[in-house]
Design a protein around this motif. Structure first.
Motif, mmCIF file in Angstrom:
data_model
loop_
_atom_site.group_PDB
_atom_site.id
_atom_site.type_symbol
_atom_site.label_atom_id
_atom_site.label_comp_id
_atom_site.label_asym_id
_atom_site.label_seq_id
_atom_site.Cartn_x
_atom_site.Cartn_y
_atom_site.Cartn_z
ATOM 1 N N UNK A 164 0.690 -1.122 0.132
ATOM 2 C CA UNK A 164 -0.014 0.099 -0.120
ATOM 3 C C UNK A 164 0.784 1.353 0.061
ATOM 4 N N UNK A 165 1.678 1.530 -1.040
ATOM 5 C CA UNK A 165 2.605 2.705 -0.950
ATOM 6 C C UNK A 165 1.801 3.861 -1.168
ATOM 7 N N UNK A 166 2.072 4.598 -0.265
ATOM 8 C CA UNK A 166 1.533 6.062 -0.231
ATOM 9 C C UNK A 166 2.796 7.020 0.289
ATOM 10 N N UNK A 167 3.706 7.286 -0.317
ATOM 11 C CA UNK A 167 4.803 8.236 0.295
ATOM 12 C C UNK A 167 4.435 9.373 0.594
ATOM 13 N N UNK A 168 4.951 10.130 1.572
ATOM 14 C CA UNK A 168 4.933 11.488 2.128
ATOM 15 C C UNK A 168 5.104 12.455 0.997
ATOM 16 N N UNK A 169 4.304 13.361 0.677
ATOM 17 C CA UNK A 169 4.582 14.170 -0.120
ATOM 18 C C UNK A 169 5.186 15.446 0.391
ATOM 19 N N UNK A 170 6.513 16.059 0.210
ATOM 20 C CA UNK A 170 6.964 17.105 0.660
ATOM 21 C C UNK A 170 7.344 18.064 -0.478
#
Length: 303
Positions: free
Chosen positions: A122-128
């Motif tokens: 369930x990849x959902x990387x933090x977006x910065x």
């Protein structure tokens, strides 16, 4: 989301010759011995791959029988990727591979550098959002942040979103213009440009700079200049965005305000890393990146 092992050492690999249905997986692995640090098993049958989690009777002996099998990702949800140049110990690498090779799939298993095997579910990387300016090229803060992520095993999966102000786009005529330093030199060669750090003789120029540049100009020449202000903090922030940027008025440490982390202009890698960590905290990484416990080398069997 963003389920990854704490280390690739938690992950065993098993090659079998049966269909990877939940009942068959449970029947095959229950009671089989695995190394005491094994928490996950990547199961491969022909072209199919599944991921299971296992509990053991004990973690005291070197090997212990499996007492519970949980299907984490079925073959329909799982993609196996081979990338011999990728360090699977870096969570952001796993998220990047998932985005590039298998968008929309729940689980990506990666055989990477050193033949290490890891996964992300369930990849959902933090977006910065990284706010910076060019020239120079590449944008320094963005480059520093990416270099840090590329070697950081302890940061959660992160995707950097570039928000770069091109100083060349602010030069709309022949000039004269005054830029803060030669590092911001335009590469278009189409305007009359001087550089504040060289303290040139005063002219009727337009300063392309920020508050600190204007302060220096006033110190040098006794008055403020007409200015096109490119300060990153003056640009409006998208709703809900977490931003990492730099501020010339901040000379040490960092500042966190209203969803934005500020580091000094010219920050070291250590300073940028501290800023990234603060941005991760703002984005709520603790709840979005579960990871298994640290471990010792893992037994690759059953195989």
């Amino acid at each position: 989301m963003n389920l990854t092992p704490d280390q690739y050492r938690n992950v065993a690999v098993s090659e079998v010759d049966f269909d990877l249905h939940p009942d068959a997986l449970e029947q095959f692995f229950t009671g089989r011995e695995v190394y005491r640090r094994t928490s996950y098993i990547v199961v491969i049958s022909g072209d199919d791959t599944a991921l299971i989690a296992v509990d053991k009777a004990s973690e005291e002996p070197l090997f212990s029988p499996v007492t519970r099998v949980e299907l984490v990702a079925s073959p329909e949800e799982t993609v196996l990727v081979r990338d011999p140049d990728l360090d699977t110990g870096i969570p952001s690498n796993l998220a990047a591979v998932a985005h590039r090779e298998a968008p929309g799939r729940r689980c990506v298993v990666v055989v990477g550098a050193y033949e290490h095997v890891s996964f992300i579910v369930d990849p959902q990387p933090l977006e910065i959002v990284i706010r910076d300016v060019t020239p120079p090229h590449p944008a320094k803060l963005l480059n520093q942040a990416q270099r840090i992520i590329d070697v950081s095993e302890d940061l959660p999966p992160i995707r950097l979103i570039a928000d770069i102000q091109d100083l060349d786009a602010l030069i709309v005529g022949d000039g004269p213009y005054l830029l803060p330093c030669a590092g911001a030199a335009s590469d278009r060669g189409r305007a009359d440009i001087s550089y504040l750090d060289q303290r040139p003789p005063k002219r009727d120029w337009t300063l392309i700079g920020c508050t600190r540049s204007q302060q220096i100009h006033t110190w040098f020449y006794g008055e403020a200049a007409p200015i096109v202000d490119f300060c990153p903090k003056r640009r409006p922030a998208p709703d809900g965005a977490v931003i990492l940027t730099k501020c010339c008025l901040l000379e040490s440490g960092m500042e966190v305000r209203s969803g934005t982390v500020y580091v000094p202009w010219g920050s070291t890698l250590d300073g940028v890393r501290a800023g990234l960590e603060a941005a991760v905290a703002l984005a709520g990484s603790a709840s979005s990146s579960p990871r298994a416990e640290a471990s010792q080398p893992v037994d690759p069997s059953p195989r």
